[in-house]
Design a protein around this motif. Structure first.
Motif, mmCIF file in Angstrom:
data_model
loop_
_atom_site.group_PDB
_atom_site.id
_atom_site.type_symbol
_atom_site.label_atom_id
_atom_site.label_comp_id
_atom_site.label_asym_id
_atom_site.label_seq_id
_atom_site.Cartn_x
_atom_site.Cartn_y
_atom_site.Cartn_z
ATOM 1 N N LEU A 11 0.821 -1.212 0.000
ATOM 2 C CA LEU A 11 0.000 0.000 0.000
ATOM 3 C C LEU A 11 0.857 1.265 0.000
ATOM 4 O O LEU A 11 0.460 2.291 -0.552
ATOM 5 C CB LEU A 11 -0.932 0.016 1.211
ATOM 6 N N PHE A 13 3.669 1.673 -1.506
ATOM 7 C CA PHE A 13 4.409 1.865 -2.751
ATOM 8 C C PHE A 13 3.889 3.056 -3.549
ATOM 9 O O PHE A 13 4.669 3.901 -3.975
ATOM 10 C CB PHE A 13 4.354 0.598 -3.615
ATOM 11 N N SER A 14 2.603 3.110 -3.761
ATOM 12 C CA SER A 14 2.072 4.211 -4.578
ATOM 13 C C SER A 14 2.243 5.546 -3.863
ATOM 14 O O SER A 14 2.607 6.545 -4.489
ATOM 15 C CB SER A 14 0.613 3.961 -4.934
ATOM 16 N N ALA A 15 2.010 5.570 -2.563
ATOM 17 C CA ALA A 15 2.145 6.824 -1.818
ATOM 18 C C ALA A 15 3.586 7.310 -1.832
ATOM 19 O O ALA A 15 3.860 8.488 -2.121
ATOM 20 C CB ALA A 15 1.666 6.640 -0.377
ATOM 21 N N SER A 17 5.966 6.487 -3.895
ATOM 22 C CA SER A 17 6.364 6.820 -5.265
ATOM 23 C C SER A 17 5.896 8.219 -5.653
ATOM 24 O O SER A 17 6.647 8.982 -6.266
ATOM 25 C CB SER A 17 5.795 5.793 -6.246
ATOM 26 N N LEU A 18 4.677 8.565 -5.307
ATOM 27 C CA LEU A 18 4.171 9.912 -5.614
ATOM 28 C C LEU A 18 4.919 10.977 -4.829
ATOM 29 O O LEU A 18 5.221 12.056 -5.355
ATOM 30 C CB LEU A 18 2.673 9.995 -5.323
#
Length: 130
Positions: A11, A13-15, A17-18
């Motif tokens: 979960l 990863f996307s946060a 990465s952004l």
């Protein structure tokens, strides 16, 4: 404590990465601003450009810290996923906790950097008012 699954660290990863993308965009805008200020300062040295250069130096160091903490946080999420995969739940929980703490640190440094950025804009606005 509830058992971690592979989905839990995934979960982040996307946060993360952004967040890292936003940090990289800041860095690139600082690089452009430094190039612009370099030309201005060489042609017309002033206290205002000197203050902006000093401010940018602090902001670059903070941005490097933000990026480093964010990248290590992401790395620890990957390590957590590996530890979960091999069945080492307790070490996975500790590593995931460390990843969360590093992410908190990265965001905290980001707040500090935003404060310095606001002061940089205030320097520019004072110069415009003259």
């Amino acid at each position: 404590m509830e058992e971690l699954t592979l989905a839990t660290p995934a979960l982040l990863f996307s946060a993360v990465s952004l967040i890292l993308l936003a940090y990289t965009n800041r860095f690139l805008s600082y690089a452009q601003l430094i190039r612009t200020l370099d030309g201005q300062h060489r042609e017309h040295p002033s206290q205002v450009t000197r203050a902006q250069i000093d401010n940018l130096r602090r902001r670059l160091h903070l941005t490097r810290s933000m990026q480093t903490l964010g990248v290590v946080s992401l790395l620890l999420c990957v390590v957590t996923m590996f530890l979960i995969y091999v069945g080492w739940q307790q070490p996975a929980a500790w590593v995931f906790g460390a990843a969360l703490l590093l992410l908190i640190g990265s965001l905290g440094v980001s707040v500090r950097e935003i404060g310095i950025s606001v002061r940089a804009l205030e320097i520019r606005l004072r110069d415009l008012e003259r």
